[in-house]
Design a protein around this motif. Structure first.
Motif, PDB file in Angstrom:
ATOM      1  N   LEU A 296       0.953  -1.242  -0.093  1.00  0.00           N
ATOM      2  CA  LEU A 296       0.018  -0.088   0.011  1.00  0.00           C
ATOM      3  C   LEU A 296       0.629   1.346  -0.101  1.00  0.00           C
ATOM      4  N   LEU A 297       1.881   1.389   0.785  1.00  0.00           N
ATOM      5  CA  LEU A 297       2.686   2.383   0.977  1.00  0.00           C
ATOM      6  C   LEU A 297       3.646   2.684  -0.519  1.00  0.00           C
ATOM      7  N   ALA A 298       4.019   1.632  -1.303  1.00  0.00           N
ATOM      8  CA  ALA A 298       4.657   1.677  -2.490  1.00  0.00           C
ATOM      9  C   ALA A 298       3.704   2.128  -3.614  1.00  0.00           C
ATOM     10  N   TYR A 299       2.538   1.492  -3.292  1.00  0.00           N
ATOM     11  CA  TYR A 299       1.224   2.094  -4.562  1.00  0.00           C
ATOM     12  C   TYR A 299       1.051   3.552  -4.061  1.00  0.00           C
ATOM     13  N   GLY A 300       0.928   3.915  -2.953  1.00  0.00           N
ATOM     14  CA  GLY A 300       0.733   5.513  -2.772  1.00  0.00           C
ATOM     15  C   GLY A 300       1.952   6.308  -3.330  1.00  0.00           C
ATOM     16  N   LEU A 301       2.963   5.840  -3.043  1.00  0.00           N
ATOM     17  CA  LEU A 301       4.183   6.426  -3.285  1.00  0.00           C
ATOM     18  C   LEU A 301       4.508   6.821  -4.940  1.00  0.00           C
TER      19      LEU A 301
ATOM     20  N   TRP B 162       1.845   6.275  -6.944  1.00  0.00           N
ATOM     21  CA  TRP B 162       0.867   7.016  -7.680  1.00  0.00           C
ATOM     22  C   TRP B 162       1.279   8.494  -7.368  1.00  0.00           C
ATOM     23  N   GLY B 163       1.562   8.846  -6.255  1.00  0.00           N
ATOM     24  CA  GLY B 163       2.030  10.270  -5.997  1.00  0.00           C
ATOM     25  C   GLY B 163       2.906  11.037  -6.838  1.00  0.00           C
ATOM     26  N   LEU B 164       4.059   9.923  -7.197  1.00  0.00           N
ATOM     27  CA  LEU B 164       5.139  10.484  -7.848  1.00  0.00           C
ATOM     28  C   LEU B 164       4.767  10.406  -9.304  1.00  0.00           C
ATOM     29  N   ASP B 165       3.691   9.588  -9.745  1.00  0.00           N
ATOM     30  CA  ASP B 165       3.406   9.610 -11.330  1.00  0.00           C
ATOM     31  C   ASP B 165       2.291  10.916 -11.382  1.00  0.00           C
TER      32      ASP B 165
END
Length: 65
Positions: free
Chosen positions: A33-38, A40-43
């Motif tokens: 979840l943390l990796a997905y959120g990071l 998404w934010g970077l994208d």
């Protein structure tokens, strides 16, 4: 802050007392979840940066500078 660190120590001790397979099953959803959120934010930030760069590059009249 002391309360949070005390809670974190308790979680860490609880987690380290579990077996490896159970540790993995508990930690992986959180990490994913943390990796997905990071990601998404970077994208989103990169997409906005590209839009700004294109606007600056083409200017208001559409010419490439």
């Amino acid at each position: 802050m002391v309360g949070f660190l005390s809670w974190w120590d308790g979680v860490e001790l609880w987690l380290s007392g579990l077996g490896f397979v159970v540790q993995t099953a508990v930690v992986m959803p959180v990490v994913l979840l943390l990796a997905y959120g990071l990601a998404w934010g970077l994208d989103a930030a990169l997409g906005e940066g590209i839009k700004v760069r294109e606007r600056l590059r083409h200017g208001r009249d559409g010419e490439v500078r």
